[in-house]
Design a protein around this motif. Sequence first.
Motif, short mmCIF file in Angstrom:
data_model
loop_
_atom_site.label_atom_id
_atom_site.label_comp_id
_atom_site.label_asym_id
_atom_site.label_seq_id
_atom_site.Cartn_x
_atom_site.Cartn_y
_atom_site.Cartn_z
N GLN A 18 0.82 -1.20 0.00
CA GLN A 18 0.00 0.00 0.00
C GLN A 18 0.86 1.27 0.00
OE1 GLN A 18 -2.82 -0.37 3.21
NE2 GLN A 18 -4.02 -1.89 2.11
N GLN A 22 0.58 4.18 -2.94
CA GLN A 22 0.33 5.58 -2.65
C GLN A 22 1.47 6.47 -3.17
OE1 GLN A 22 -0.37 5.50 1.58
NE2 GLN A 22 -2.52 4.95 1.33
N PRO A 28 -5.21 2.84 -3.20
CA PRO A 28 -5.23 1.41 -2.88
C PRO A 28 -6.60 0.76 -3.06
CG PRO A 28 -4.00 2.61 -1.22
CD PRO A 28 -4.64 3.63 -2.12
N GLU A 29 -7.66 1.53 -2.92
CA GLU A 29 -9.01 0.97 -3.11
C GLU A 29 -9.25 0.55 -4.56
OE1 GLU A 29 -11.25 0.19 -0.75
OE2 GLU A 29 -9.65 0.76 0.63
N ASN A 32 -8.01 -3.15 -4.85
CA ASN A 32 -8.54 -4.15 -3.94
C ASN A 32 -9.59 -4.98 -4.67
OD1 ASN A 32 -6.94 -3.30 -1.86
ND2 ASN A 32 -8.51 -2.17 -0.79
N PRO A 38 -3.81 -6.69 -0.37
CA PRO A 38 -3.02 -5.52 0.04
C PRO A 38 -2.25 -5.81 1.32
CG PRO A 38 -5.33 -5.20 0.58
CD PRO A 38 -5.24 -6.51 -0.15
N THR A 40 0.36 -3.59 4.13
CA THR A 40 0.74 -2.23 4.49
C THR A 40 2.14 -1.91 4.00
OG1 THR A 40 -0.68 -2.34 6.42
CG2 THR A 40 0.97 -0.61 6.40
#
Length: 59
Positions: A18, A22, A28-29, A32, A38, A40
């Motif tokens: 993620q 970014q 990130p959505e 998904n 995903p 971190t």
Amino acid sequence: HQSLEKLVKQGVTIELCQHALQAQGFDPEMVNNRLFTPVTSGIAELINRQHDGYAYIRA
């Protein structure tokens, strides 16, 4: 895309960092879905996997 689906059906997990998403300007959505898991931090995930006995091979 079909190649990824085939791998996932065979039990492969595809994890996306993620933080990297970014940093590259991706939401990130947007990624998904059922193909991607995903995480971190990709680096932390690599460390955890290596601790569990996995090997990291850079291609």
